[in-house]
Design an enzyme around this catalytic site. Structure first.
Site, PDB file in Angstrom:
ATOM      1  CG  ASP A 110      35.546  26.298  35.371  1.00 38.61           C
ATOM      2  OD1 ASP A 110      34.983  25.384  34.729  1.00 38.61           O
ATOM      3  OD2 ASP A 110      34.948  27.311  35.780  1.00 38.61           O
ATOM      4  NE  ARG A 152      41.689  40.647  53.210  1.00 40.53           N
ATOM      5  CZ  ARG A 152      41.728  40.219  51.958  1.00 40.53           C
ATOM      6  NH1 ARG A 152      42.509  40.844  51.085  1.00 40.53           N
ATOM      7  NH2 ARG A 152      40.991  39.194  51.562  1.00 40.53           N
ATOM      8  NE  ARG A 212      35.756  36.381  34.004  1.00 36.76           N
ATOM      9  CZ  ARG A 212      34.890  35.931  34.906  1.00 36.76           C
ATOM     10  NH1 ARG A 212      35.137  34.797  35.551  1.00 36.76           N
ATOM     11  NH2 ARG A 212      33.781  36.610  35.155  1.00 36.76           N
ATOM     12  NE  ARG A 245      43.798  45.060  43.295  1.00 38.99           N
ATOM     13  CZ  ARG A 245      43.856  44.667  42.028  1.00 38.99           C
ATOM     14  NH1 ARG A 245      44.918  44.951  41.288  1.00 38.99           N
ATOM     15  NH2 ARG A 245      42.843  43.985  41.494  1.00 38.99           N
ATOM     16  CG  HIS A 260      33.713  29.946  32.436  1.00 41.71           C
ATOM     17  ND1 HIS A 260      34.114  31.116  31.845  1.00 41.71           N
ATOM     18  CD2 HIS A 260      33.423  30.275  33.731  1.00 41.71           C
ATOM     19  CE1 HIS A 260      34.076  32.103  32.729  1.00 41.71           C
ATOM     20  NE2 HIS A 260      33.649  31.615  33.886  1.00 41.71           N
TER      21      HIS A 260
END
Length: 320
Positions: free
Chosen positions: A255, A176, A232, A173, A279
């Site tokens: 997956d 760093r 997801r 996001r 999954h």
């Protein structure tokens, strides 16, 4: 402390639970209609049942009027986030960071290698007793882009290192620096996609990542690139992925899917160049001992009023 703690693992199978709470076993049952083990209003700590449908997981929440802690046994908490309005204010929501990294990273590498080396083709040929050699891509010397560089993304890179990849690029996001190199912010993703031979998704699902992999994302991937999703299903726009797979320009190893479970007859099952697993990133022999260690540590922290681990948010604060 006399408040109830609901556990999806029988309490007598978890050594080291702190004294004080009243431990009750509830895993939702097979059909999701299993009777509650006690009055939900007395529940202070709710450990969400693992590998259950979302309606099962959230069913007790509206009745848990004295709840203080919701602990998931998954890395993602999107099922609970979707029902935050059912949770009273002041409840800490914590995920299972530390439980699934090894297993999910293993599967990410398994899907990557199986896809690149053509293992599904070999399995089909074996079933036909047909000896079919092939020249396939190696993972060695490839550029791999990890989208979602949290603890799972880092564990994936740990397992990439011995395979002599040319480069690992990392996206999260925000930017760093790590010991292995820079983590690029999400806004730089479009510039990184054309360089990647393998793109591995391990990002949480939220409103900023839903359908992150859309038609534009896929169009930026290089010809012959592989998309691997252990995040997801809804991180990927399934319609857009199907359109790209039909051209044969990219391949995918998934997956997770959207919808999930993937229903019979869905075109993704028969799409060219796709490998699907149901999954199974988390449910391995590594899960139970690590989950128990997490619960023992977290519940001891809760009883002793020490800072909790893996807090995602506290309801009723910061807009939650």
């Amino acid at each position: 402390m006399t408040a109830d703690v609901w556990l999806p693992i029988p309490p007598d199978e978890i050594a080291g639970l702190p004294e004080g709470p009243h431990y009750l076993f509830w895993d939702g049952g097979d059909d999701g209609e299993q009777d509650f083990p006690g009055d939900p209003a007395n529940c202070a700590v709710y450990v969400v049942p693992y590998m259950k449908r979302q309606p099962v997981k959230v069913r007790p929440l509206p009745y848990m009027t004295h709840l203080r802690l919701v602990q998931t046994l998954t890395a993602g908490v999107d099922d609970v986030l979707a029902r935050l309005s059912d949770i009273v204010p002041g409840v800490a929501l914590c995920n299972a960071r530390g439980v699934h990294e090894a297993s999910t990273a293993e599967l990410a590498l398994t899907l990557t290698l199986a896809s690149l080396r053509g293992i599904p083709d070999f399995v089909r040929a074996q079933q036909q007793e047909s000896w079919q050699g092939a020249f396939r891509p190696a993972l060695a010397d490839k550029t791999v882009l990890i989208v979602g560089y949290g603890s799972i993304g880092s564990a994936i890179e740990d397992r990439l290192v011995p395979f002599e990849v040319a480069r690992v690029a990392r996206v999260a996001r925000s930017a760093r620096t790590t010991e292995r190199g820079p983590v690029h912010p999400l806004v730089e993703l479009p510039a990184l996609l054309p360089e990647a031979d393998v793109v591995i998704l391990s990002t949480p699902l939220d409103e900023t990542t839903r359908h992150l992999v859309d038609a534009q994302f896929l169009a930026r991937m290089k010809d012959g690139a592989l998309l691997v999703n252990v995040a997801r299903g809804a991180v990927v726009d399934t319609k857009a992925l199907l359109a790209e797979l039909e051209t044969g320009r990219v391949t995918a190893a998934l997956d997770v899917t959207d919808p999930e479970p993937l229903p019979p007859g869905h075109p993704l099952w028969q799409a060219p160049g796709v490998l699907i697993s149901p999954h199974v990133g988390g449910p391995t022999s590594a899960f139970l001992p690590r989950a128990k260690r997490l619960l023992v540590d977290q519940l001891n922290r809760y009883v002793n009023q020490e800072p909790l681990r893996n807090v995602i948010l506290t309801t009723g604060s910061g807009g939650a």
